[in-house]
Design an enzyme around this catalytic site. Structure first.
Site, short mmCIF file in Angstrom:
data_model
loop_
_atom_site.label_atom_id
_atom_site.label_comp_id
_atom_site.label_asym_id
_atom_site.label_seq_id
_atom_site.Cartn_x
_atom_site.Cartn_y
_atom_site.Cartn_z
N HIS A 363 73.98 82.63 29.72
CA HIS A 363 73.06 81.90 29.12
C HIS A 363 73.70 80.68 28.29
O HIS A 363 72.92 80.04 27.64
CB HIS A 363 72.62 82.92 28.24
CG HIS A 363 71.47 84.03 28.55
ND1 HIS A 363 70.19 83.49 28.97
CD2 HIS A 363 71.65 85.06 28.99
CE1 HIS A 363 69.81 84.49 29.47
NE2 HIS A 363 70.68 85.49 29.49
N LYS A 554 62.67 76.56 16.76
CA LYS A 554 63.90 77.21 17.65
C LYS A 554 65.13 77.21 16.73
O LYS A 554 64.90 76.74 15.67
CB LYS A 554 64.24 76.37 19.02
CG LYS A 554 64.48 74.95 18.52
CD LYS A 554 64.94 74.14 19.72
CE LYS A 554 63.49 73.97 20.77
NZ LYS A 554 63.80 74.33 22.00
N ARG A 555 66.13 78.01 17.24
CA ARG A 555 67.27 78.10 16.28
C ARG A 555 67.81 76.66 15.85
O ARG A 555 67.78 75.97 16.50
CB ARG A 555 68.51 78.88 16.90
CG ARG A 555 69.73 79.21 16.34
CD ARG A 555 70.49 80.14 17.19
NE ARG A 555 70.65 79.96 18.59
CZ ARG A 555 71.65 79.29 19.05
NH1 ARG A 555 72.72 78.86 18.28
NH2 ARG A 555 71.62 79.10 20.44
N LYS A 560 70.54 71.16 19.72
CA LYS A 560 68.83 71.25 19.94
C LYS A 560 68.19 69.92 19.27
O LYS A 560 67.28 69.69 19.48
CB LYS A 560 68.43 72.43 19.30
CG LYS A 560 69.01 73.74 20.05
CD LYS A 560 68.32 74.99 19.76
CE LYS A 560 68.87 76.26 20.36
NZ LYS A 560 68.27 76.27 21.57
N THR A 662 62.78 79.04 26.60
CA THR A 662 61.59 79.39 26.83
C THR A 662 60.26 79.12 25.84
O THR A 662 59.28 79.32 26.20
CB THR A 662 61.67 81.14 26.69
OG1 THR A 662 62.28 81.46 25.49
CG2 THR A 662 62.62 81.55 27.85
N LYS A 666 56.40 78.49 26.58
CA LYS A 666 55.30 78.95 25.75
C LYS A 666 54.27 77.81 25.21
O LYS A 666 53.28 78.01 25.32
CB LYS A 666 56.01 79.80 24.41
CG LYS A 666 56.70 81.02 24.97
CD LYS A 666 57.55 81.57 23.95
CE LYS A 666 58.55 82.66 24.30
NZ LYS A 666 59.71 82.99 23.36
#
Length: 821
Positions: A363, A554-555, A560, A662, A666
């Site tokens: 992952h 998100k985290r 990111k 993911t 969504k």
């Protein structure tokens, strides 16, 4: 009052009413007339559990009668979300129960608020695992999950003085009536101790693990119901408990307190998700957690298998075990220990069984995120497992020397032991060597797994590596989370899409239909109004549902690039307040996510977002054009509020850093348009929805690799060339958003301009601004925007977890649906 002759296990209104009243009276010990919201919520959950347990037992019998091969999913994280509403929707009795409790004067949505999100995960890893469990049950697949029953979750996040504050998350405070304790199936877990070497009757090595301490793993089952209520699988979570035995040497010495302390320590193993590794105690506890998960799971799996009078050497024919990332990688050593030490299977045959049984999902592309454990620590905690790992390594390297032309450098890279800077066990290498399948979670990620992470293994075993692009369950993430949109879709094309997401393609002809577009935009506006009400209640910030709702949930992590997002917002704010710029449409920017408690940069990014939000939201010059919100304590139930309301989905990680994602799926499924890089599953989403319906910007993975690899990326060049970049960074450096502490964000100035800054924020900044300009102009044309958004929904069928699970079942696990007759 109880209904006479009540058919307790059916789903009609009379039966449900009877059961709820029975549970209020006999489980909660209250007269029905005195029941409050919490009592009715608990009784409703118990009522559903009664029916789910019956179905669970029937499902197990069905699998047993079919002699079905079963899959067991080992994951250290699960983010199930609230179970009551999800079960009502999957059992298709949500309207029945809503009307039933309404007759009694209760509101179902208020009842559901009493349930806490089970805090059993950190982010995408745990949410993916939950989606997979839903898909397995919906597809009638014989598969279940194993995990840890954490008492405290990651943490509850609040924002105080513009900073993240962590608080304990005791998620079971309101109880969890759905779970079933299985104390009779508890597992004794040996740990620590030492190994005595003996010789067996045949002269073989016979290790004896002595002086070990023990833990007890107590299983709790959470039923997982598939859509339509045909199949109920389960998630089995183990809680650590101390044994009833004291260390008598300590006890006899009169140190009663020390003996008690040792028992209390035992229960720390499942006390909290992911203890800090910043101190040696944290590392030891984390390793113990991973071992606890693996030992309890494999002991339970093999117990069930042998109970059916099967030969242990048939294990791969009836059992498949999927390792969700490296956390359960000790399963390789533990399964070998069971086979070699306990079942006395010869090593080569045991290795063949292990390899055919286990499969591994990677992952991460971050080398620093690939787990390694110090050899000394593993020797202390798991002495026999360390011996087995060394034996696996020796045999593996010997085989490589004999069958290939690998040089010493290659052997060092492929070894299970890292020799530099203190010996450590490479858990990813152990998982790759010990599994028959290694998969990534998006096309790009899977190629980078072979090319960047494990090139030597991929050259040795090209057939072992494969891709399984992630998917999400449409039941929770559209049907339940967005009832307005799901009702509109069902009205237009029927409800077959709930079980077959490819059916959404039938919406394509409606994407240009003006009447359908108006209905679609009305549904989206209603979701935005609902979120605006929640934001007003929780933060006091007033939002207009007519603005663009732009979200990054998100985290919080540098890769990111929440920092890129907030820098863009600051750029627009400065244009509005200093240049008189009027954006084509007003913008609402919503951030959500948690930063690891010890991750300074991530926590300071939250600090910047909140500080900027306070300044921007209070500035009357910007009020009509820009609002910024940080939605605290991101979790599944909050995501269910955010995602349906999003117009824009920020998926802006540096190319080559995100495995899949993911959240991107969504948001698109719910009609948000993505602004993103060619990273992770963004690539496949863009291919599916159409390039014209995706706002692409930024460097590609090869461009990032080249510029970082040859050192040609120079942030100062961008700073000197673009006044837009200079203005934002200078404002941060000068303390524009923290005037009382002007140096607070100077570190960002320095970090962004550091030579070779690894996430290349400034290289992508100007293309990001330009793409946002185009996006804003498109949103100002409702018909154009609606068509793009509808096509996003219509073309997301591939990203169903059902498709992903079918691929795993076909290509890796070898399991088949066992549907009721």
């Amino acid at each position: 009052m109880p209904v006479e002759n009540c058919p307790l296990q059916t789903l009609d209104a009379d039966s449900l009413s009877c059961s709820i009243r029975e549970h209020i009276t006999h489980s909660l010990g209250k007269p029905c007339a005195e029941a409050g919201n919490r009592d009715v919520a608990m009784a409703l959950s118990m009522t559903l559990r009664d029916r789910l347990v019956d179905k669970l037992l029937e499902t197990r019998k069905r699998y047993r009668d079919a002699r079905a091969k079963r899959m067991y999913y080992l994951s250290i994280e699960y983010l199930l979300g609230r179970c009551l509403g999800n079960n009502l929707y999957n059992m298709r009795i949500d309207e029945e129960c809503r009307n039933l409790v309404k007759q009694w004067g209760y509101d179902l949505e208020e009842l559901r608020e009493f349930e806490r999100d089970p805090a059993l995960g950190n982010g995408g890893l745990g949410r993916l695992a939950a989606c997979f469990l839903d898909a397995l049950a919906t597809l009638d697949m014989p598969g279940c999950g194993y995990g840890i029953h954490y008492e405290f979750g990651l943490f509850k996040q609040s924002i105080q003085n513009d900073r993240q504050v962590e608080q304990p998350d005791y998620w079971m405070a309101e109880g969890m009536p759905l779970q079933i304790e299985r104390r009779d199936q508890s597992v004794i877990v040996p740990i620590y101790g030492r190994i005595e070497s003996h010789q067996g009757p045949d002269g073989s090595y016979l290790p004896l693990w002595v002086d070990w301490q023990d833990l007890v793993g107590v299983p709790y089952d959470i039923p997982i119901v598939g859509f339509g209520d045909k199949t109920v699988n389960y998630l089995r979570l183990f809680a650590a408990r101390s044994t009833d035995n004291f260390d008598m040497k300590i006890f006899d010495q009169g140190d009663y307190i020390k003996a008690i302390h040792q028992k209390v320590y035992s229960e720390l193993v499942s006390k909290i998700l992911y203890p800090s590794e910043s101190i040696s105690f944290g590392k030891e506890l984390r390793l113990t957690q991973e071992y606890f998960l693996v030992f309890c799971s494999l002991r339970d799996i093999t117990r069930r298998f042998l109970k059916q009078n099967r030969n242990i050497e048939e294990l791969p024919e009836f059992i498949a075990i999927q390792l969700n990332d490296t956390h359960p990688a000790l399963a390789v050593a533990e399964l070998m220990r069971i086979l070699v030490d306990e079942r006395r299977v010869p090593w080569d045959r045991a290795w063949n069984i292990t390899n055919r049984t286990l499969a591994f999902t990677n992952h991460t592309l971050m080398p620093e995120s690939l787990e390694m454990w110090p050899v000394d620590l593993m020797g202390k905690v798991l002495p026999r497992h360390l011996q087995i790992i060394y034996e696996i390594n020796a045999r593996f390297l010997s085989q490589i020397r004999l069958t290939s032309k690998a040089d010493d450098a290659t052997l060092r890279r492929m070894s299970l032991i890292e020799e530099q800077g203190g010996k450590q066990v490479r858990m990813a290498n152990l998982a790759v060597v010990g599994s028959h399948s290694v998969n990534g979670v998006s096309k790009l990620h899977s190629e980078l797994v072979k090319k960047v992470l494990f090139p030597d293994y991929a050259a040795l075993w090209p057939g072992k590596f494969n891709n399984k692009t992630n998917g999400i369950t449409p039941r929770r993430w559209l049907y339940k989370a967005n009832p307005g949109l799901s009702a509109l879709i069902t009205e237009a094309i029927g409800d077959a899409w709930i079980m077959d997401l490819d059916k959404l393609q039938d919406l394509v002809p409606l994407a240009g239909d003006a009447a359908f577009q108006q209905k679609f935009l009305a549904v989206k506006r209603a979701s935005k109004a609902h979120l605006a009400e929640y934001v007003a209640q929780t933060t006091g910030v007033m939002l207009s549902p007519d603005a663009v709702f732009d979200m990054q949930a998100k985290r919080i992590h540098e890769y990111k690039r929440q920092l890129l997002n907030i820098m863009h917002i600051l750029h627009d704010y400065l244009r509005v307040t200093e240049d008189g710029y009027v954006p084509p449409v007003p913008r609402v920017y919503v951030f959500a996510g948690k930063a690891a408690p010890g991750y300074f940069e991530a926590k300071e990014i939250i600090h910047l977002i909140c500080s900027a939000a306070r300044v921007i939201n209070a500035d009357k010059r910007a009020a009509k054009h820009i609002k910024v919100v940080f939605a605290a304590d991101y979790r599944v139930s909050l995501a269910e509020k955010l995602i349906p309301a999003a117009d824009v989905s920020e998926q802006i990680s540096t190319a080559g850093t995100e495995a899949s994602g993911t959240g991107n799926m969504k948001f698109s499924l719910n009609g948000a348009l993505t602004i993103g890089t060619l990273d992770g599953a963004n690539i496949e989403i863009r291919e599916a929805v159409g390039a014209e319906n995706f706002y692409l910007f930024g460097l590609t993975t090869p461009e990032v690799e080249r510029q970082l690899g040859d050192g040609s990326y120079d942030p100062w060049e961008y700073y000197g060339k673009h006044p837009e970049i200079r203005r934002v960074l200078d404002a941060l450096s000068a303390g524009r958003f923290t005037p009382d502490e002007p140096q607070t964000f100077h570190w960002i100035f320095e970090k962004m301009l550091a030579k070779g800054e690894r996430y290349m924020h400034l290289a992508d900044f100007m293309p990001y601004l330009e793409t946002h300009e185009r996006l804003g102009m498109d949103y100002a044309k409702p018909a154009v925007w609606a068509k793009k958004a509808i096509l996003n929904v219509a073309r997301m069928g591939y990203f169903s977890a059902d498709r992903t699970i079918r691929e795993y079942a076909r290509d890796i696990w070898g399991i088949k649906p066992i549907a009721p007759k």
